[in-house]
Design a protein around this motif. Structure first.
Motif, PDB file in Angstrom:
ATOM      1  N   MET A 124       0.849  -1.361   0.005  1.00 28.57           N
ATOM      2  CA  MET A 124       0.178   0.025   0.507  1.00 28.57           C
ATOM      3  C   MET A 124       0.808   1.801  -0.201  1.00 28.57           C
ATOM      4  N   ALA A 125       0.373   2.261  -1.248  1.00 21.41           N
ATOM      5  CA  ALA A 125       0.925   3.789  -0.437  1.00 21.41           C
ATOM      6  C   ALA A 125       0.954   4.237   0.615  1.00 21.41           C
ATOM      7  N   GLY A 126       1.806   4.613   0.956  1.00 22.99           N
ATOM      8  CA  GLY A 126       1.786   5.835   2.332  1.00 22.99           C
ATOM      9  C   GLY A 126       2.746   6.684   2.465  1.00 22.99           C
ATOM     10  N   PHE A 127       3.145   7.848   2.868  1.00 23.18           N
ATOM     11  CA  PHE A 127       3.493   8.267   3.190  1.00 23.18           C
ATOM     12  C   PHE A 127       5.160   8.261   4.233  1.00 23.18           C
ATOM     13  N   GLY A 128       4.240   6.794   4.909  1.00 20.38           N
ATOM     14  CA  GLY A 128       5.304   5.863   5.525  1.00 20.38           C
ATOM     15  C   GLY A 128       6.597   5.070   5.078  1.00 20.38           C
ATOM     16  N   GLU A 129       6.560   4.865   3.651  1.00 18.45           N
ATOM     17  CA  GLU A 129       6.607   4.414   2.975  1.00 18.45           C
ATOM     18  C   GLU A 129       8.373   5.347   1.831  1.00 18.45           C
ATOM     19  N   GLN A 130       7.590   7.025   2.468  1.00 15.15           N
ATOM     20  CA  GLN A 130       8.706   7.690   1.760  1.00 15.15           C
ATOM     21  C   GLN A 130       9.843   8.012   2.516  1.00 15.15           C
ATOM     22  N   LYS A 131      11.207   7.937   1.929  1.00 12.88           N
ATOM     23  CA  LYS A 131      12.033   8.747   2.463  1.00 12.88           C
ATOM     24  C   LYS A 131      11.855   9.988   3.557  1.00 12.88           C
ATOM     25  N   GLU A 132      12.150  10.196   5.058  1.00 10.60           N
ATOM     26  CA  GLU A 132      12.102  10.793   5.233  1.00 10.60           C
ATOM     27  C   GLU A 132      12.965  12.102   5.276  1.00 10.60           C
ATOM     28  N   LYS A 133      12.724  13.167   4.910  1.00 14.00           N
ATOM     29  CA  LYS A 133      12.417  15.008   4.427  1.00 14.00           C
ATOM     30  C   LYS A 133      13.590  14.625   5.190  1.00 14.00           C
ATOM     31  N   LYS A 134      14.821  15.523   5.132  1.00 19.89           N
ATOM     32  CA  LYS A 134      16.087  16.756   6.541  1.00 19.89           C
ATOM     33  C   LYS A 134      14.522  17.661   7.172  1.00 19.89           C
ATOM     34  N   LYS A 135      15.393  17.561   8.016  1.00 24.97           N
ATOM     35  CA  LYS A 135      14.510  18.340   8.935  1.00 24.97           C
ATOM     36  C   LYS A 135      14.966  20.207   8.677  1.00 24.97           C
ATOM     37  N   SER A 136      14.315  20.906   9.089  1.00 23.89           N
ATOM     38  CA  SER A 136      14.752  22.363   8.585  1.00 23.89           C
ATOM     39  C   SER A 136      13.459  23.298  10.060  1.00 23.89           C
ATOM     40  N   GLN A 137      12.369  22.415  10.612  1.00 27.14           N
ATOM     41  CA  GLN A 137      11.710  22.573  11.131  1.00 27.14           C
ATOM     42  C   GLN A 137      11.875  21.989  12.853  1.00 27.14           C
ATOM     43  N   ARG A 138      11.637  22.750  13.476  1.00 30.66           N
ATOM     44  CA  ARG A 138      12.532  21.916  15.099  1.00 30.66           C
ATOM     45  C   ARG A 138      10.447  21.604  15.848  1.00 30.66           C
ATOM     46  N   LEU A 139      10.501  20.798  16.793  1.00 30.73           N
ATOM     47  CA  LEU A 139       9.681  20.726  17.182  1.00 30.73           C
ATOM     48  C   LEU A 139       9.240  22.274  18.112  1.00 30.73           C
ATOM     49  N   ASN A 140       8.157  22.382  17.713  1.00 27.79           N
ATOM     50  CA  ASN A 140       7.224  23.978  18.871  1.00 27.79           C
ATOM     51  C   ASN A 140       6.536  23.644  20.481  1.00 27.79           C
TER      52      ASN A 140
ATOM     53  N   LYS B 132       2.028   0.496  10.799  1.00 30.27           N
ATOM     54  CA  LYS B 132       1.560  -0.259   9.625  1.00 30.27           C
ATOM     55  C   LYS B 132       3.014   0.280   8.125  1.00 30.27           C
ATOM     56  N   ASN B 133       3.118   1.591   8.112  1.00 25.55           N
ATOM     57  CA  ASN B 133       3.722   1.141   7.042  1.00 25.55           C
ATOM     58  C   ASN B 133       5.518   1.258   7.607  1.00 25.55           C
ATOM     59  N   SER B 134       5.897   1.099   8.729  1.00 26.47           N
ATOM     60  CA  SER B 134       6.835   0.366   9.716  1.00 26.47           C
ATOM     61  C   SER B 134       7.035  -0.474  10.001  1.00 26.47           C
ATOM     62  N   GLY B 135       6.163  -1.474   9.233  1.00 25.79           N
ATOM     63  CA  GLY B 135       6.408  -3.020   9.642  1.00 25.79           C
ATOM     64  C   GLY B 135       6.111  -3.039  10.709  1.00 25.79           C
ATOM     65  N   ARG B 136       5.571  -2.593  11.631  1.00 23.15           N
ATOM     66  CA  ARG B 136       4.605  -3.905  12.455  1.00 23.15           C
ATOM     67  C   ARG B 136       3.028  -3.794  12.700  1.00 23.15           C
ATOM     68  N   PRO B 137       2.578  -4.993  12.565  1.00 20.43           N
ATOM     69  CA  PRO B 137       1.257  -4.567  11.488  1.00 20.43           C
ATOM     70  C   PRO B 137       0.424  -5.020  12.555  1.00 20.43           C
ATOM     71  N   LYS B 138       1.307  -5.891  14.250  1.00 22.60           N
ATOM     72  CA  LYS B 138       0.143  -5.636  15.080  1.00 22.60           C
ATOM     73  C   LYS B 138      -0.327  -4.972  15.768  1.00 22.60           C
ATOM     74  N   GLU B 139       0.807  -3.862  16.249  1.00 20.17           N
ATOM     75  CA  GLU B 139       0.458  -2.640  16.632  1.00 20.17           C
ATOM     76  C   GLU B 139      -0.354  -1.862  16.302  1.00 20.17           C
ATOM     77  N   ALA B 140      -0.829  -1.928  14.809  1.00 20.57           N
ATOM     78  CA  ALA B 140      -1.505  -1.367  13.805  1.00 20.57           C
ATOM     79  C   ALA B 140      -2.706  -1.294  14.071  1.00 20.57           C
ATOM     80  N   ILE B 141      -2.860  -3.410  14.269  1.00 19.39           N
ATOM     81  CA  ILE B 141      -4.004  -3.650  14.258  1.00 19.39           C
ATOM     82  C   ILE B 141      -4.512  -3.084  15.637  1.00 19.39           C
ATOM     83  N   ALA B 142      -3.734  -2.892  17.295  1.00 16.96           N
ATOM     84  CA  ALA B 142      -4.398  -3.093  18.165  1.00 16.96           C
ATOM     85  C   ALA B 142      -4.553  -1.566  18.006  1.00 16.96           C
ATOM     86  N   LEU B 143      -4.216  -0.270  17.334  1.00 15.52           N
ATOM     87  CA  LEU B 143      -4.548   1.213  16.894  1.00 15.52           C
ATOM     88  C   LEU B 143      -5.479   1.703  16.729  1.00 15.52           C
TER      89      LEU B 143
END
Length: 198
Positions: free
Chosen positions: A26-42, A93-104
């Motif tokens: 399935m296509a999803g954002f979790g499959e994309q490479k993480e972009k370099k972050k120019s932002q920091r957590l607010n 789900k997209n990071s290979g944790r299907p059991k956790e995804a099902i619970a969520l």
């Protein structure tokens, strides 16, 4: 297109993109490479809703690590909304944790049993894991709640194909194409169903 749940009234989880072949990923954002972050957590924003909104922004930018962290922080504040659990489920789900995804996804459904996308996400993951009877039930529930969802009909067609019920697979795939004619993968699957039917 599909998107992360951005408001309490409308939910379009990333997982909703359901236009791949029946046995594909399935296509999803979790499959994309993480972009370099120019932002920091607010960190000056407080409260669950602020954390949730910030998580959605990171999720939309493809910064999955920070998105997941902020979704979990929002939950810890006591903010229990199905969109948070569904979006977090997509990440798992997209990071290979299907059991956790099902619970969520199940937690999202427990919070709001009338949200069709949570049922659709659960159904799609169960289909991928080969739990076809459970996948069928979740997908049918999604369609009961949102009858004109072409992606859910597409998934239903895939499930029926895998179950060997080609007549229902044909009907579901045709309904998907009636609602969304520009889906080339559904056209391919339709050809496969006609070939199997003879």
């Amino acid at each position: 297109g599909s998107g992360v749940a951005r408001s309490w009234n409308r939910m379009d989880p990333w997982d909703k993109m359901i236009r791949e072949p029946c046995k594909g990923q399935m296509a999803g954002f979790g499959e994309q490479k993480e972009k370099k972050k120019s932002q920091r957590l607010n960190t000056s924003q407080s409260g669950g809703e602020a954390l949730y909104k910030e998580a959605v922004n990171f999720h939309m930018q493809g910064d999955i690590k920070n998105a997941e962290n902020l979704y979990r922080q929002a939950i810890k504040t006591g903010l229990l909304h199905e969109a948070i659990f569904s979006n977090l489920g997509v990440i798992c789900k997209n990071s290979g944790r299907p059991k956790e995804a099902i619970a969520l996804y199940k937690k999202a459904i427990e919070i709001n049993p009338n949200e069709p996308n949570s049922h659709a996400n659960l159904g799609n993951l169960l289909k991928e894991l080969g739990n076809l009877d459970q996948a069928l039930a979740a997908t049918l529930k999604s369609l009961e709640l949102k009858p004109n969802n072409p992606d859910a009909y597409y998934n239903l067609g895939c499930i029926y194909t895998e179950l060997g019920n080609l007549d229902q697979a044909l009907a579901s795939t045709l309904k998907s194409l009636e609602l969304k004619p520009d889906n080339p993968t559904a056209h391919m699957n339709l050809g496969g169903i006609y070939k199997e039917l003879g």
